[in-house]
Structures are given as structure tokens and as C-alpha cells.
Design a protein around this motif. Structure first.
Motif, PDB file in Angstrom:
ATOM      1  N   UNK A  71     -37.299  44.725 -20.534  1.00 39.49           N
ATOM      2  CA  UNK A  71     -38.002  45.654 -19.064  1.00 39.49           C
ATOM      3  C   UNK A  71     -37.242  45.711 -17.920  1.00 39.49           C
ATOM      4  N   UNK A  72     -37.945  45.787 -16.525  1.00 38.79           N
ATOM      5  CA  UNK A  72     -36.801  45.780 -15.420  1.00 38.79           C
ATOM      6  C   UNK A  72     -35.590  45.239 -15.768  1.00 38.79           C
ATOM      7  N   UNK A  73     -35.533  44.109 -16.358  1.00 41.16           N
ATOM      8  CA  UNK A  73     -34.331  43.272 -15.962  1.00 41.16           C
ATOM      9  C   UNK A  73     -33.678  43.090 -16.960  1.00 41.16           C
ATOM     10  N   UNK A  74     -33.135  44.319 -17.698  1.00 40.66           N
ATOM     11  CA  UNK A  74     -32.200  45.311 -18.710  1.00 40.66           C
ATOM     12  C   UNK A  74     -31.003  45.078 -18.692  1.00 40.66           C
ATOM     13  N   UNK A  75     -31.124  45.418 -16.793  1.00 38.12           N
ATOM     14  CA  UNK A  75     -29.425  45.748 -16.024  1.00 38.12           C
ATOM     15  C   UNK A  75     -28.821  44.745 -16.268  1.00 38.12           C
ATOM     16  N   UNK A  76     -29.812  43.517 -16.198  1.00 33.13           N
ATOM     17  CA  UNK A  76     -28.964  42.109 -15.176  1.00 33.13           C
ATOM     18  C   UNK A  76     -27.979  41.833 -16.282  1.00 33.13           C
ATOM     19  N   UNK A  77     -28.339  42.198 -17.367  1.00 24.49           N
ATOM     20  CA  UNK A  77     -27.827  41.121 -18.672  1.00 24.49           C
ATOM     21  C   UNK A  77     -26.204  41.916 -18.382  1.00 24.49           C
ATOM     22  N   UNK A  78     -26.149  43.675 -18.053  1.00 21.79           N
ATOM     23  CA  UNK A  78     -24.979  43.731 -17.971  1.00 21.79           C
ATOM     24  C   UNK A  78     -23.534  43.676 -16.704  1.00 21.79           C
ATOM     25  N   UNK A  79     -25.177  43.099 -15.681  1.00 19.86           N
ATOM     26  CA  UNK A  79     -24.425  42.543 -14.430  1.00 19.86           C
ATOM     27  C   UNK A  79     -23.929  41.248 -13.997  1.00 19.86           C
ATOM     28  N   UNK A  80     -24.116  41.135 -15.246  1.00 20.57           N
ATOM     29  CA  UNK A  80     -23.734  38.923 -15.828  1.00 20.57           C
ATOM     30  C   UNK A  80     -22.896  39.031 -16.284  1.00 20.57           C
ATOM     31  N   UNK A  81     -22.574  40.188 -17.455  1.00 22.68           N
ATOM     32  CA  UNK A  81     -20.904  40.390 -18.341  1.00 22.68           C
ATOM     33  C   UNK A  81     -20.264  40.965 -17.444  1.00 22.68           C
ATOM     34  N   UNK A  82     -20.626  41.932 -16.594  1.00 22.46           N
ATOM     35  CA  UNK A  82     -19.492  42.160 -15.715  1.00 22.46           C
ATOM     36  C   UNK A  82     -18.598  40.946 -14.443  1.00 22.46           C
ATOM     37  N   UNK A  83     -20.040  40.558 -14.434  1.00 23.85           N
ATOM     38  CA  UNK A  83     -19.234  39.108 -13.478  1.00 23.85           C
ATOM     39  C   UNK A  83     -18.507  38.361 -14.123  1.00 23.85           C
ATOM     40  N   UNK A  84     -18.820  37.756 -15.272  1.00 22.49           N
ATOM     41  CA  UNK A  84     -17.950  36.724 -16.314  1.00 22.49           C
ATOM     42  C   UNK A  84     -16.964  37.668 -16.147  1.00 22.49           C
ATOM     43  N   UNK A  85     -16.749  38.851 -16.931  1.00 24.59           N
ATOM     44  CA  UNK A  85     -15.241  39.323 -17.086  1.00 24.59           C
ATOM     45  C   UNK A  85     -14.335  39.571 -15.555  1.00 24.59           C
ATOM     46  N   UNK A  86     -14.959  40.364 -15.164  1.00 23.42           N
ATOM     47  CA  UNK A  86     -14.245  39.844 -13.147  1.00 23.42           C
ATOM     48  C   UNK A  86     -14.255  38.575 -13.088  1.00 23.42           C
ATOM     49  N   UNK A  87     -14.407  37.163 -13.491  1.00 21.49           N
ATOM     50  CA  UNK A  87     -14.131  36.424 -13.156  1.00 21.49           C
ATOM     51  C   UNK A  87     -12.633  35.805 -14.645  1.00 21.49           C
ATOM     52  N   UNK A  88     -13.056  36.409 -15.215  1.00 20.24           N
ATOM     53  CA  UNK A  88     -11.917  36.143 -16.332  1.00 20.24           C
ATOM     54  C   UNK A  88     -10.359  37.276 -16.284  1.00 20.24           C
ATOM     55  N   UNK A  89     -11.112  38.145 -15.144  1.00 22.18           N
ATOM     56  CA  UNK A  89      -9.609  39.101 -14.898  1.00 22.18           C
ATOM     57  C   UNK A  89      -9.347  40.262 -16.395  1.00 22.18           C
ATOM     58  N   UNK A  90     -10.561  40.172 -16.632  1.00 20.39           N
ATOM     59  CA  UNK A  90      -9.884  41.848 -17.494  1.00 20.39           C
ATOM     60  C   UNK A  90     -11.309  42.744 -16.386  1.00 20.39           C
ATOM     61  N   UNK A  91     -10.590  43.160 -16.192  1.00 18.51           N
ATOM     62  CA  UNK A  91     -10.730  44.199 -15.117  1.00 18.51           C
ATOM     63  C   UNK A  91     -11.529  45.393 -15.831  1.00 18.51           C
ATOM     64  N   UNK A  92     -11.273  46.047 -17.339  1.00 16.36           N
ATOM     65  CA  UNK A  92     -11.362  46.982 -17.638  1.00 16.36           C
ATOM     66  C   UNK A  92     -13.437  46.828 -18.284  1.00 16.36           C
ATOM     67  N   UNK A  93     -13.304  45.678 -18.950  1.00 16.18           N
ATOM     68  CA  UNK A  93     -14.797  45.466 -19.296  1.00 16.18           C
ATOM     69  C   UNK A  93     -15.256  44.807 -18.087  1.00 16.18           C
ATOM     70  N   UNK A  94     -15.258  43.761 -16.644  1.00 13.33           N
ATOM     71  CA  UNK A  94     -16.165  44.347 -16.116  1.00 13.33           C
ATOM     72  C   UNK A  94     -16.879  46.097 -15.534  1.00 13.33           C
TER      73      UNK A  94
END
Length: 531
Positions: A71-94
Motif C-alpha cells: 500500500x501507501x508504504x511501498x515507496x519507503x522500501x526504495x527510500x530505505x534501500x537508497x539511503x543504505x546504498x548512499x551510505x555504502x558509497x554506491x551513488x548510482x544504485x542510490x
């Protein structure tokens, strides 16, 4: 429960409850809930900076998302993944994850999610050194956050705008949004602290209520089993009398006697088990009082840390202004003030750390191993913790207390957790006594508890003195007997002094009482220096 433990800063129990929830959801095949729980686990491990574990749960949620839209929370999964990728330095994936989240939030008209994604993209473009793009997405985030009505989102947007304007060298605008973010953060923190305090007080009161119910239940069961034992003994006497009177039924009577003996043995074993439970209850009561004292004791250094941190934040702003104006001397003075404040923050942080370490040592229980211990420090710690424990239970409670320490005392070999439990019990009894006497509202009465230490030859003497109502001579001989208590029903098990006496005796010492009716009480502990 997982969310609640997260709000009260207890990640271990937060994760434990999420995993239990996931286990239940899997047993009934609630796949949408499983996806949401994996997202929450990923978010929790992200806060703990365990990026690989966080990415594992985020990826598990992403894999399930195609089949289980939440439902309305689906997009938050990608927000979470993007934040993790950003912290790991993988800018393209983020970047890909944030844009996918933005698309989903747009489709579902989720203003909170849109604001979150816009802010994430703004921060990412700062990393890519593209301040114009960062400002664009921050402004989009501001538009949506105003509609969403979330203070936390609005704070993130203000921070993003401040960062973008700073990169664009628009310092006036950057400062305005930085101040807005800071003001909003202070307001939210105040509300969160108030709510957290209310929750902790509610939780502590509930623990006390449950412990009292357990103690009442154990006491009731003890009385029942004692009566059963007395009944069994009475029956045994009757059987013995009948055997004496009737030799012809000797064999039958012996069988009956054996059965009665087995029944009595079972009753005795149950009684011993009940006594063990009561002893554990007394220990848990001690731990509960210690926890309450620590909660109040630790508040002081935390207040210092918070106050000096806020002061440093203001000084840093002043430092920037002085540096911009070229006032190097003023800037150096401000920098020295910041350094002094940091030393105070470190000092009070270590104080809080030592309090928590002491609680962990107490709650871990006794290992039975003696170690060199500073008796003065032990007395000081438990005197203050006992006082704050009483204050936590009764805000109207007040009493003078002090430690008269002999600074020449050497460290002596004791089990610190056990001696600490003795001190906590005696000091708690002293505060209870003066509090009871103060309720009588006698003219000129000032409740006072004194703990003193001194060396007496090759022994150390610890005295706990109060000016409470004292103990009548008629009950002094019973004071160290198990289950004997002068406290009202439900407020004591009668095991504290008995356990204390046994602990001191096991250390090769003595525990004695001196008291006069209505003239206060003094407990004296004598421990050998060489042990």
C-alpha cells in the motif's frame, strides 16, 4: 512493541519483537506484513550502522514487493534501500532507488513519502556537487512537506535547503533555514523527551505493580503449604498413636505411614521451592529500586551533556561570524570556550557511563568471586541510588543524607555485588524508617540517614544510622529471622535482613543492630581486611 522499543532507544528488544512478529506472520502467510517487517528490520540495522545486514533485509523486502504491495508504504522500501546504498558509497544504485521511490509515492499520492524522497535526492545531489539540482529537489520537498504536516519531514527539508544554499554560497538563506531546522528540532526533542519520560514512568509503575502481585501470590501459596504441612504432621501423630494402640494392624498402618511420609516430603519440597521464589523476589525488588535510583541519578550528567552541547552549537555560530569578520582573537576565545565545554561534556558522559556500568554489574548477579573493592565508593554509590529510588516512588519523600568516609581505608576483598545488595537493603530500610516517622509530622523533626566507614585494626566497620522510630526491644531478636518484617503487608517479604546477615557472615564478618524505641536505629557491618 518493536516500534515502541525503538522510540525508547532499545534496539535489541526492538529487533527481537520484529523477529517475533515476522515469525507469526510467516506462520499465517501474511506476506504483505512480512514485507513491511523486513523493511522495519532494515531501517533498525541502518540506525545501528550495520549496513550489510540492513541491505539484506531491504533487498528481501524489495524482492517480495513485486508480489506483495504494502500500500501507501511501498515507496519507503526504495527510500530505505537508497539511503543504505548512499551510505555504502554506491551513488548510482542510490539514485535509482530514490527515483523509483519518488515514482511510487507519486502514484499513491503519498505526500509524506514524496517529501522524504525529494529530501533524499537533494542530499544525494549535494554529494554529486550539483547544488542547483539539490536546491530544486529541496524546494519540491518543502512544497510537499507543508501539505503532509509532518514536523520531522519539515526539519529534514529545512536542513536540505540550508545545505543547498551553502553550496551556492547564499549564506543568508542557508542560515535562515539552518535556524528553522534547529528550532523545529528543539521543539520535537522536547516533546519526545516528555513522551519518553511518561512512558518510562508508566513502565516502572507497572513493573512495581506486577512485582507486588507476585509477592502477594507467593505469600498466599506459602501460607497454604505451611497449613498443609501442619495438617500432615498432625495426621502423622494420629497414625502413630493408632499404631501404638493396635499392633494387629501394624502392617497396614506402616503402609499408610509411608504414604503420609511421602506426602509430607512433597509438601516440604514445595515449601523449599516457595522459599527460593521469595528470595528471588527480594533480589528483584532490590534491582527494581536500584534501577529507579539510577534513572534519576543518570539524569544529572545527561542534563549537563545536553546543556553544554546546545551552548557549543551557539558558540560555533558565533565562531563562524567572528571568522567571517576577521576577528581572530575573538574567534580564538570562542574556540577555547568550545574546547572547555567539550571537556565538561566528556566528564559528564563518563559519569553517566560509570553509573550504567555499575547497574550492569549489579544486574548481572554475583559470580561469587571476591575482588579488591573501594568500600567508600560502594557506600557512596548505593546511598545516592537508594535515595533516588525512594524519590522515584514517592515525589513527596525528602530526607538529609550524607557519607562520613574514612579516606584511609584500603581496598578489601569482597564480592561487590553481594555487599552492594546488603548496603542497598540497609539504606532502603533506613529511608523507609525516617519516611514513616516524618508522616507523623512531629514538630522540629528532620529525617536523616548517615552512612559512615572507618578502620578498626584489621577490620573495616560500616555503619548505617537513621533517626527514625527505632526498633522495640521485644522484636530485636527476631529482626534477622527469615520472613519476619515490621513493614505493612505487601511492602516487604521479610527476607532482606536475613539475606544480608548470611552474605556478611559468608564474608567472615558480622552484622549487628543497635536501636532504642523511638530513638533511631544503627546497623553495623564489620568485615575483615584480609580475606
Amino acid at each position: 512493541m518493536g516500534h515502541l522499543y525503538g522510540a525508547t532507544n532499545n534496539p535489541d528488544k526492538q529487533i527481537s519483537n520484529y523477529l517475533k512478529s515476522k515469525e507469526i506472520a510467516e506462520s499465517i502467510q501474511e506476506k504483505g506484513i512480512i514485507t513491511a517487517i523486513n523493511m522495519n528490520l532494515g531501517s533498525t540495522y541502518l540506525k545501528l550502522n550495520k549496513l550489510d545486514t540492513a541491505l539484506f533485509y531491504a533487498q528481501t523486502a524489495l524482492d517480495a514487493y513485486a508480489k506483495n504491495d504494502i500500500g501507501i508504504y511501498s515507496g519507503y522500501i526504495y527510500d530505505l534501500a537508497g539511503t543504505i546504498y548512499q551510505k555504502k558509497g554506491d551513488i548510482d544504485q542510490a539514485m535509482n532507488a530514490f527515483k523509483t521511490a519518488l515514482k511510487i509515492h507519486t502514484e499513491k499520492n503519498n505526500l509524506n513519502g514524496l517529501s522524504n524522497s525529494y529530501t533524499d535526492l537533494s542530499s544525494l545531489y549535494i554529494i554529486l556537487n550539483k547544488p542547483d539540482s539539490s536546491l530544486f529537489f529541496a524546494q519540491k520537498g518543502l512544497e510537499t512537506s507543508n501539505g503532509a504536516g509532518s514536523s520531522r519531514l519539515l526539519e529534514d527539508v529545512y536542513s536540505a535547503l540550508s545545505s543547498a544554499y551553502t553550496k551556492l554560497n547564499k549564506n543568508d538563506s542557508a542560515l535562515v533555514y539552518l535556524q528553522l531546522a534547529s528550532s523545529l528540532r528543539d521543539s520535537m526533542n522536547a516533546v519526545e523527551i516528555k513522551n519518553l519520560t511518561a512512558y518510562q514512568n508508566l513502565s516502572f509503575d507497572e513493573q512495581i505493580r506486577l512485582r507486588e502481585l507476585e509477592e502477594e501470590k507467593a505469600s498466599f501459596q506459602y501460607r497454604i503449604r505451611t497449613n498443609a504441612l501442619m495438617g500432615g504432621l498432625f495426621t502423622l501423630l494420629i497414625v502413630a498413636f493408632l499404631l501404638y494402640r493396635n499392633n494387629k494392624q501394624k502392617q497396614k498402618a506402616n503402609i499408610k505411614l509411608k504414604a503420609q511420609k511421602e506426602e509430607i516430603q512433597t509438601t516440604l519440597e514445595q515449601l523449599e521451592a516457595t522459599q527460593t521464589q521469595l528470595i528471588q523476589s527480594e533480589k528483584m525488588a532490590s534491582l527494581g529500586e536500584l534501577t529507579a535510583g539510577i534513572a534519576h541519578e543518570i539524569q544529572n550528567p545527561l542534563n549537563f551533556v545536553n546543556n553544554f552541547s546546545e551552548l557549543n552549537s551557539e558558540l560555533i555560530d558565533e565562531l563562524k561570524e567572528e571568522l567571517a569578520a576577521g576577528n581572530n582573537q575573538s574567534a580564538n576565545e570562542i574556540a577555547n570556550n568550545i574546547k572547555d565545554n567539550e571537556q565538561k561534556i566528556i566528564h559528564h558522559g563518563k559519569r553517566a557511563e560509570s553509573i550504567v556500568r555499575g547497574m550492569l554489574l549489579h544486574s548481572r548477579g554475583s559470580s561469587g568471586q571476591k575482588e579488591p573493592t573501594d568500600i567508600n565508593a560502594l557506600c557512596d554509590e548505593y546511598l545516592r541510588l537508594s535515595y533516588h529510588g525512594f524519590r522515584a516512588k514517592d515525589k513527596s519523600f525528602n530526607a538529609d543524607f550524607k557519607l562520613e568516609a574514612d579516606e584511609s581505608l584500603p581496598k578489601i576483598g569482597v564480592v561487590p555485588q553481594d555487599i552492594g545488595r546488603v548496603l542497598l537493603n540497609l539504606i532502603n530500610n533506613a529511608f523507609f524508617a525516617v519516611n514513616e516517622k516524618s508522616k507523623l509530622q512531629a514538630s522540629g523533626y528532620k529525617p536523616q540517614v548517615i552512612v559512615s566507614t572507618k578502620r578498626d585494626g584489621n577490620r573495616v566497620e560500616i555503619r548505617v544510622i537513621d533517626n527514625g522510630p527505632g526498633i522495640p526491644d521485644s522484636i530485636k531478636e527476631k529482626i534477622f529471622q527469615p520472613f519476619f518484617t515490621t513493614k505493612p503487608t505487601g511492602q516487604g517479604t521479610g527476607l532482606g535482613l536475613s539475606l544480608s546477615y548470611d552474605i556478611v557472615k559468608a564474608h567472615g564478618g558480622t552484622l549487628e543492630i543497635t536501636s532504642a524505641d523511638k530513638n533511631g536505629t544503627e546497623f553495623s557491618i564489620n568485615l575483615p581486611i584480609q580475606s
